[in-house]
Design a protein around this motif. Structure first.
Motif, PDB file in Angstrom:
ATOM      1  N   THR A 178       0.826  -1.211   0.000  1.00  0.00           N
ATOM      2  CA  THR A 178       0.000   0.000   0.000  1.00  0.00           C
ATOM      3  C   THR A 178       0.860   1.261   0.000  1.00  0.00           C
ATOM      4  OG1 THR A 178      -1.736  -1.176   1.210  1.00  0.00           O
ATOM      5  CG2 THR A 178      -1.839   1.236   1.212  1.00  0.00           C
ATOM      6  N   ASP A 182       0.713   3.480  -6.317  1.00  0.00           N
ATOM      7  CA  ASP A 182      -0.191   4.628  -6.417  1.00  0.00           C
ATOM      8  C   ASP A 182      -1.650   4.224  -6.243  1.00  0.00           C
ATOM      9  OD1 ASP A 182       1.933   6.374  -6.864  1.00  0.00           O
ATOM     10  OD2 ASP A 182       1.931   5.970  -9.013  1.00  0.00           O
ATOM     11  N   ASP A 183      -2.044   3.121  -6.896  1.00  0.00           N
ATOM     12  CA  ASP A 183      -3.441   2.696  -6.843  1.00  0.00           C
ATOM     13  C   ASP A 183      -3.662   1.807  -5.621  1.00  0.00           C
ATOM     14  OD1 ASP A 183      -6.020   1.921  -7.243  1.00  0.00           O
ATOM     15  OD2 ASP A 183      -5.732   1.181  -9.288  1.00  0.00           O
ATOM     16  N   LYS A 184      -4.135   2.379  -4.536  1.00  0.00           N
ATOM     17  CA  LYS A 184      -4.308   1.644  -3.280  1.00  0.00           C
ATOM     18  C   LYS A 184      -5.478   0.668  -3.330  1.00  0.00           C
ATOM     19  CE  LYS A 184      -1.320   4.742  -1.832  1.00  0.00           C
ATOM     20  NZ  LYS A 184       0.115   4.463  -1.800  1.00  0.00           N
ATOM     21  N   SER A 185      -6.386   0.838  -4.287  1.00  0.00           N
ATOM     22  CA  SER A 185      -7.622   0.052  -4.294  1.00  0.00           C
ATOM     23  C   SER A 185      -7.414  -1.398  -4.715  1.00  0.00           C
ATOM     24  CB  SER A 185      -8.648   0.701  -5.226  1.00  0.00           C
ATOM     25  OG  SER A 185      -8.186   0.680  -6.566  1.00  0.00           O
ATOM     26  N   VAL A 186      -6.280  -1.703  -5.347  1.00  0.00           N
ATOM     27  CA  VAL A 186      -6.092  -3.054  -5.888  1.00  0.00           C
ATOM     28  C   VAL A 186      -5.017  -3.842  -5.148  1.00  0.00           C
ATOM     29  CG1 VAL A 186      -6.891  -2.429  -8.193  1.00  0.00           C
ATOM     30  CG2 VAL A 186      -4.465  -2.150  -7.615  1.00  0.00           C
ATOM     31  N   THR A 187      -4.531  -3.320  -4.019  1.00  0.00           N
ATOM     32  CA  THR A 187      -3.435  -3.998  -3.317  1.00  0.00           C
ATOM     33  C   THR A 187      -3.821  -5.390  -2.847  1.00  0.00           C
ATOM     34  OG1 THR A 187      -4.098  -2.871  -1.283  1.00  0.00           O
ATOM     35  CG2 THR A 187      -2.313  -1.879  -2.547  1.00  0.00           C
ATOM     36  N   LYS A 201       3.367  -5.994  -6.618  1.00  0.00           N
ATOM     37  CA  LYS A 201       3.750  -4.647  -7.075  1.00  0.00           C
ATOM     38  C   LYS A 201       3.994  -4.644  -8.582  1.00  0.00           C
ATOM     39  CE  LYS A 201       6.963  -0.865  -5.939  1.00  0.00           C
ATOM     40  NZ  LYS A 201       7.589  -0.605  -7.238  1.00  0.00           N
ATOM     41  N   ILE A 204       0.701  -4.996 -10.516  1.00  0.00           N
ATOM     42  CA  ILE A 204      -0.068  -3.744 -10.635  1.00  0.00           C
ATOM     43  C   ILE A 204       0.595  -2.797 -11.625  1.00  0.00           C
ATOM     44  CG2 ILE A 204      -0.814  -1.691  -9.369  1.00  0.00           C
ATOM     45  CD1 ILE A 204      -0.976  -3.536  -6.863  1.00  0.00           C
ATOM     46  N   GLU A 205       1.915  -2.632 -11.513  1.00  0.00           N
ATOM     47  CA  GLU A 205       2.623  -1.679 -12.370  1.00  0.00           C
ATOM     48  C   GLU A 205       2.630  -2.105 -13.834  1.00  0.00           C
ATOM     49  OE1 GLU A 205       6.387  -1.473 -10.418  1.00  0.00           O
ATOM     50  OE2 GLU A 205       5.725   0.085  -8.999  1.00  0.00           O
ATOM     51  N   ASP A 207       0.089  -3.444 -15.245  1.00  0.00           N
ATOM     52  CA  ASP A 207      -1.323  -3.387 -15.633  1.00  0.00           C
ATOM     53  C   ASP A 207      -1.890  -4.773 -15.937  1.00  0.00           C
ATOM     54  OD1 ASP A 207      -3.689  -1.993 -16.007  1.00  0.00           O
ATOM     55  OD2 ASP A 207      -3.395  -1.793 -18.170  1.00  0.00           O
ATOM     56  N   SER A 210      -5.773  -5.353 -15.643  1.00  0.00           N
ATOM     57  CA  SER A 210      -6.592  -5.211 -16.856  1.00  0.00           C
ATOM     58  C   SER A 210      -6.402  -6.392 -17.799  1.00  0.00           C
ATOM     59  CB  SER A 210      -6.235  -3.910 -17.579  1.00  0.00           C
ATOM     60  OG  SER A 210      -6.451  -2.793 -16.744  1.00  0.00           O
TER      61      SER A 210
END
Length: 313
Positions: A178, A182-187, A201, A204-205, A207, A210
């Protein structure tokens, strides 16, 4: 040069054995990808060579050992890896490593070698290393970094002191993730899918959140026979490892949906509705077959065995 919060226990354990002069000649660091074990091995090497076990990194910038280590030129440290990603560690590399260990330490501490990943050792290389493990040179330390210890010969594992890195999701790992994205919603979602904070990490980075949606759409059109399978396989083949990991996660979730009625165990819980629609048209045998195949493919990749990715997709 710092210690991740989920590595503190292992750091303190090695620090204690070092300071009480009980450090063995060989350590096996074992744990899943995404826990930073390779970096931990390098950090431990620096701490021993610089005689500084600060968890926040080497503090004395004027220390000659630290300057050499940071520049990659420390004469008492050797980081052995495959010559190319996904390749094996060869016996000639082990012979050079053994020669390195035979020389006396230039700075009066230890000679340290990190082998990463140890499961990449081919048979001859493993046999060559075994002789050194049986009769190690004085004042040397071998650190084997291994994500799949079952691929290492038992003769090598038995001659190392194993330090395992726990891959359970912890509040420390979640908090670290967290704090560092940057995007805390998907941790939490990313941790559920990957199982480890560093992998989450990267997940998420890159993508890949998606990318899962795209894979689910492709599974649906394949099921409806709206596209040629070979064309989908060609796209999946461009990022074979990532695709296998994502498909493995999705199919394991579908197998759970087939077997249970509660959805709290689903990794891709934001895709539950989509996965249920696909699962309804698949029988249990087909799901088990797909899961088994994906597990086999991932093991093949992880064990550095050559294969035809398009055929196996």
């Amino acid at each position: 040069m710092n210690v991740y919060p989920w590595q503190t226990e292992q750091w303190q354990r090695i620090k204690s054995t070092y300071e009480t002069e009980r450090l063995p000649h060989a350590l096996l660091f074992s744990g899943r990808y995404g826990l930073g074990i390779g970096g931990f091995a390098v950090n431990i090497s620096a701490a021993i060579l610089c005689d500084d076990f600060s968890e926040s990194g080497i503090q004395n910038e004027q220390d000659r050992n630290w300057q050499l280590f940071r520049s990659g030129n420390h004469p008492d440290f050797n980081h052995l890896q495959p010559e190319a990603e996904g390749k094996q560690i060869k016996v000639d590399q082990i012979r050079e490593l053994i020669d390195f260990l035979q020389y006396t330490s230039q700075y009066g501490r230890k000679k340290i070698a990190v082998i990463e990943p140890a499961e990449a050792l081919n048979r001859n290389a493993a046999n060559g290393l075994l002789k050194t493990l049986e009769e190690p040179p004085a004042d040397c330390l071998l650190i084997l970094v291994c994500h799949q210890p079952e691929l290492l010969p038992i003769t090598i594992r038995s001659r190392c002191q194993t330090i395992h890195f726990d891959n359970q999701l912890t509040s420390q790992a979640l908090q670290w993730l967290t704090d560092n994205i940057d995007d805390k919603s998907v941790t939490e979602l990313a941790l559920n899918i990957t199982g480890t904070p560093l992998a989450a990490k990267e997940f998420i980075e890159s993508d890949l959140i998606s990318e899962r949606f795209e894979l689910v759409k492709e599974l649906q059109v394949l099921q409806n026979e709206q596209v040629e399978p070979i064309s989908v396989a060609e796209r999946w083949n461009t990022a074979a490892y990532t695709t296998v990991v994502l498909l493995q996660s999705l199919f394991h979730d579908m197998l759970k949906l087939k077997l249970i009625t509660q959805y709290n165990e689903i990794q891709n819980n934001d895709l539950t509705k989509n996965l249920r629609l696909i699962t309804k048209r698949l029988d249990l045998f087909s799901l088990i077959t797909c899961c088994t195949l994906l597990n086999d493919i991932k093991r093949s990749i992880d064990s550095t065995v050559s294969y035809n990715t398009q055929e196996m997709m």
